[in-house]
Design an enzyme around this catalytic site. Structure first.
Site, PDB file in Angstrom:
ATOM      1  N   GLU A 366      -0.555  58.959  15.599  1.00  0.00           N
ATOM      2  CA  GLU A 366      -1.476  59.026  14.455  1.00  0.00           C
ATOM      3  C   GLU A 366      -2.876  59.525  14.807  1.00  0.00           C
ATOM      4  O   GLU A 366      -3.879  58.899  14.451  1.00  0.00           O
ATOM      5  CB  GLU A 366      -1.551  57.648  13.782  1.00  0.00           C
ATOM      6  CG  GLU A 366      -0.191  57.167  13.324  1.00  0.00           C
ATOM      7  CD  GLU A 366      -0.168  55.735  12.808  1.00  0.00           C
ATOM      8  OE1 GLU A 366      -1.207  55.065  12.848  1.00  0.00           O
ATOM      9  OE2 GLU A 366       0.901  55.282  12.379  1.00  0.00           O
ATOM     10  N   GLU A 471      10.377  56.041  12.053  1.00  0.00           N
ATOM     11  CA  GLU A 471       9.993  54.795  11.372  1.00  0.00           C
ATOM     12  C   GLU A 471      10.467  54.812   9.924  1.00  0.00           C
ATOM     13  O   GLU A 471       9.734  54.417   9.011  1.00  0.00           O
ATOM     14  CB  GLU A 471       8.469  54.610  11.424  1.00  0.00           C
ATOM     15  CG  GLU A 471       7.910  54.638  12.834  1.00  0.00           C
ATOM     16  CD  GLU A 471       6.423  54.310  12.917  1.00  0.00           C
ATOM     17  OE1 GLU A 471       5.837  53.868  11.920  1.00  0.00           O
ATOM     18  OE2 GLU A 471       5.854  54.512  14.008  1.00  0.00           O
TER      19      GLU A 471
HETATM   20  O1  9MR Z   1       5.331  47.523  11.451  1.00  0.00           O
HETATM   21  C1  9MR Z   1       4.168  47.247  12.197  1.00  0.00           C
HETATM   22  C2  9MR Z   1       3.489  46.005  11.661  1.00  0.00           C
HETATM   23  O2  9MR Z   1       4.280  44.861  11.952  1.00  0.00           O
HETATM   24  C3  9MR Z   1       2.113  45.846  12.300  1.00  0.00           C
HETATM   25  O3  9MR Z   1       1.433  44.774  11.704  1.00  0.00           O
HETATM   26  C4  9MR Z   1       1.327  47.135  12.137  1.00  0.00           C
HETATM   27  C5  9MR Z   1      -0.026  47.016  12.805  1.00  0.00           C
HETATM   28  O4  9MR Z   1      -0.703  48.203  12.840  1.00  0.00           O
HETATM   29  O5  9MR Z   1       2.033  48.199  12.731  1.00  0.00           O
HETATM   30  C6  9MR Z   1       3.247  48.443  12.064  1.00  0.00           C
HETATM   31  O6  9MR Z   1       3.873  49.573  12.611  1.00  0.00           O
HETATM   32  C7  9MR Z   1       3.186  50.802  12.446  1.00  0.00           C
HETATM   33  C8  9MR Z   1       3.565  51.683  13.604  1.00  0.00           C
HETATM   34  O7  9MR Z   1       3.260  51.067  14.816  1.00  0.00           O
HETATM   35  C9  9MR Z   1       2.869  53.027  13.529  1.00  0.00           C
HETATM   36  N1  9MR Z   1       3.127  53.658  12.275  1.00  0.00           N
HETATM   37  C10 9MR Z   1       2.855  52.872  11.086  1.00  0.00           C
HETATM   38  C11 9MR Z   1       3.614  51.544  11.174  1.00  0.00           C
HETATM   39  C12 9MR Z   1       3.400  50.761   9.904  1.00  0.00           C
HETATM   40  O8  9MR Z   1       2.058  50.377   9.754  1.00  0.00           O
END
Ligand code: 9MR
Length: 726
Positions: A366, A471
């Site tokens: 990102e 994802e």
């Molecule tokens: O799914 C993840 C969630 O449990 C966490 O709280 C969050 C914190 O930033 O991150 C989520 O996963 C993210 C992933 O690492 C990167 N792409 C976006 C995902 C959804 O926010």
């Protein structure tokens, strides 16, 4: 008005703060990391019993002035209650926050099975504040974002939202966290029930399903790509074996949803205790990962590493001289060395302990900002524009050649974001340091599958990389048959992927972002393949049908929808409206200088320009409509915009510079063949705006009307399910 018995609260909090300072447990490690259990835990706070309102429904209003306490520090944090100068009110300062998710929490178990509204008001130097929900699903911890805001440091910013708490949730709390570890001041936290209250005592937690007879996705798709899933480390030690069984039966790849992010691997305690020793090479701690990785290895499941270099979930101390956040940011040279050593350390550990287990790794996550260009972050500030190239250069140097190096991002299929990503990655590809474009694909049912496939091909062709869908989750539409319609879309999407692979698109793996709807970070959009107790959803069946050619089962409770061209008219006189907020603005009927009558609608407190007032007109697909409305705003320009499956054309650009009511009317041909259409109002710079006498009516029904209306009604979309920003 807040309660004034501040003395007692101060004593309680001073005790609490003093103890909490010594707590250093990391977010997901408490259950599995033996080191974490050795730390001195703060005693469980004595929470007051949740009060009931006049209708006997639980309602929490924590204003930090009463001796009834509904909150406690989350993770490593100090809470101090201060009286606001010249006021009877008090506020809570959260300081010494150990990690981004350290803050304050309020237990909300009394609200299980209900939709709740959570509201708070915060001040902070952090760039963003998140209001989140945490709960366990059969022993697996889940974190869901309820709402977020970009707060002011000097005045309070309100942030709030609604969230459905799953029936099967336990240990439920709402909490406040931030993108960084700076202090947060909280004015209040309120939790209330939305709609009719369901007494949790009447809804037992469901039995988990036996999953052993389910069709196996990894087997069905073995000629096409690996089929993966994101999991927490809690499923391996979990006493409920069903989650493990499901993962090993269905999937041949896992990604750890949170636990391999920098904040969980960097050993802050060690680095901060001895910054001189670890100045160039931060200490790392992998102890919370081994149990899950051992299990993956024993079960022949490959792993995607997620993620090395990210603006988020990376502690800010990493970027400072001597790891001291009160000092200066570290120099470019020092940060390059720290980055190189971090990447080297992670790969060395993986290759030494788990040779051959990891088949791919997200090197940078990102890096493109929501408004285009490189995202402002500590990596950019310390190293500079070439930090992405350097990260890939180091990764190439230290990763085993069998590990494919990926760039990973969201909204990656949108044309403008694609352009930025391609431009940023061109030199990385040129240097031969990238193998994979990671398409996160947090989507909504309705996005054109053709344009998604086109995006995959563009990345593959222009960068010479293969594709991993990393994802995937697809929010269910707000339609008469949301779960069935979601299944139809999942089937269409996977049919598109199969056809793409057949035509040569190099898709190597598809990973869904979570096991069940209840464990999803977007749980309120029910975006995944299995429901809370692991029952198969139509979404799962759709993925199966895409490869077997079978037909998706129409559920017994399927609702057939009649065409509905009834006009929309809103004058707000009775206080009612059918539209809703896009993302996080606040919409209310007010009597502040209406265009006509006594009332009009006010849209305020948006945190992005597209946080506006939105009306779903999907049922008008294929017709011509006539619209008219009065709009007033204290800024130069407002827009009347269409949201059509990830395109946002302005239907009207309205000059509102006079500050007076402007009457707008016109006709619009609503495209046929679309799955959803929302029309929304927005101001160019988030200034609040007012609407009155809004009318939308069909003036000519389209030729394809009957068929399309039915189709469209079935898959109408809500703004809620849209991906992050537009
Ligand atoms: O799914 C993840 C969630 O449990 C966490 O709280 C969050 C914190 O930033 O991150 C989520 O996963 C993210 C992933 O690492 C990167 N792409 C976006 C995902 C959804 O926010």
């Amino acid at each position: 008005m807040k309660n004034k018995s501040l003395g007692v609260a101060l004593v309680a909090l001073t005790l609490l703060s003093a103890t909490v300072l010594f707590v250093g447990c990391k977010k997901e490690q408490a259950a599995t990391d033996p080191a974490a259990t050795e730390t001195t835990q703060a005693p469980a706070p004595e929470f007051a019993e949740v009060p009931l309102d006049e209708n006997g429904i639980p309602y929490i209003s924590e204003e930090f002035g009463s001796e009834d306490i509904y909150y406690a520090p989350k993770g490593e944090a100090t809470l101090t209650i201060n009286q606001i100068p010249d006021s009877d009110n008090s506020e809570c300062l959260i300081s010494n926050r150990g990690t981004n998710n350290s803050g304050i929490y309020v237990p909300v178990d009394d609200f299980r099975c209900n939709t709740i509204n959570v509201a708070t008001s915060v001040k902070s130097m952090n760039a963003n504040i998140l209001l989140s929900l945490q709960y366990d699903i059969y022993g697996n911890t889940t974190y869901v974002t309820i709402a977020q805001c970009a707060p002011s440091a000097i005045s309070y910013t309100r942030v709030g939202g609604e969230i459905q708490i799953p029936n099967n949730a336990t240990n439920i709390s709402v909490y406040i966290e931030a993108g960084d570890v700076k202090d947060i001041t909280v004015d209040y936290i309120r939790v209330s029930v939305v709609g009719d209250y369901i007494d949790p005592a009447t809804v037992p937690v469901e039995e988990l399903m036996d999953v052993s007879d389910y069709p196996s996705l990894s087997e069905l798709y073995s000629d096409y790509f690996r089929f993966g899933v994101a999991i927490p480390t809690t499923i391996v030690p979990n006493e409920n074996e069903e989650f493990r069984n499901l993962v090993s039966h269905e999937f041949n790849s896992i990604t750890l949803e949170n636990e391999m992010k920098p904040e969980n691997i960097l050993d802050g305690e060690t680095c901060l205790a001895d910054p001189a020793t670890y100045n160039e090479s931060p200490a790392l701690d992998f102890s919370s990962l081994t149990e899950t990785l051992d299990w993956a290895q024993e079960n022949g499941i490959g792993v995607r590493g997620h993620c090395l270099i990210w603006y988020s979930q990376t502690p800010s101390w990493l970027f400072y001289e001597n790891y001291d956040v009160t000092g200066e940011l570290a120099s470019r040279e020092l940060m390059m060395t720290r980055m190189e050593n971090y990447i080297k350390g992670v790969f060395d550990w993986a290759q030494e302990n788990y040779p051959g287990l990891f088949y791919s790794w997200d090197v940078v996550n990102e890096a493109i900002g929501d408004n285009g260009g490189l995202r402002d972050c500590y990596w950019l500030q310390t190293i500079g524009d070439d930090y992405v190239q350097l990260a890939f250069q180091y990764a190439r140097e230290y990763a085993d050649p069998s590990i494919e190096l990926a760039y990973n991002d969201y909204n990656e299929y949108q044309p403008s974001k694609m352009e930025d990503i391609l431009e940023m990655l061109a030199p990385v590809a040129e240097a031969g340091n990238i193998d994979v474009m990671g398409m996160q694909s947090h989507m909504t049912a309705g996005l054109s599958v053709d344009s998604y496939v086109e995006a995959m091909n563009t990345y593959a062709d222009e960068l010479g990389v293969s594709i991993m869908i990393t994802e995937l989750d697809i929010g269910a539409p707000n339609s008469a048959n949301p779960l069935y319609d979601q299944g139809v879309y999942y089937q269409e999407f996977f049919e598109g992927l199969i056809a793409a692979v057949d035509a040569g698109t190099p898709i190597e793996s598809v990973t869904v972002w979570g096991i069940s709807d209840d464990t999803s970070w977007r749980s309120n959009t029910t975006p995944l393949l299995f429901s809370g107790n692991l029952a198969m959803k139509s979404a799962f069946e759709g993925v199966v049908c895409a490869i077997t050619g079978d037909e998706l089962t129409i559920p017994d409770d399927y609702v057939v929808v009649e065409a509905d061209y009834s006009p929309i008219y809103e004058d707000y006189e009775n206080g009612e409206f059918i539209g809703f907020t896009r993302y996080s603005s606040v919409i209310e009927v007010v009597s502040d200088n209406p265009y006509e009558g006594e009332s009009c609608l006010c849209n305020s407190e948006g945190t992005a320009t597209y946080d506006g007032y939105c009306i779903d007109v999907s049922r008008f697909a294929g017709t011509s409509i006539h619209y008219s409305f009065a709009i007033r705003c204290d800024t130069d320009t407002c827009y009347f915009t269409a949201d059509i499956e990830n395109e946002w054309p302005h239907i009207e650009e309205i000059d509102t510079s006079s500050g007076e009511w402007i009457l707008v009317e016109g006709d619009y041909d609503v495209p046929a063949n679309l799955t959803y259409l929302q029309l929304y109002f927005e101001s160019i710079d988030m200034t609040e705006f007012y609407l009155d006498n809004l009318s939308i009516m069909v003036i000519e029904e389209g030729a394809e009307e009957a068929e399309l209306t039915e189709e469209t009604e079935e898959t109408a979309e809500t703004a809620e399910t849209s991906e992050q920003g537009t």
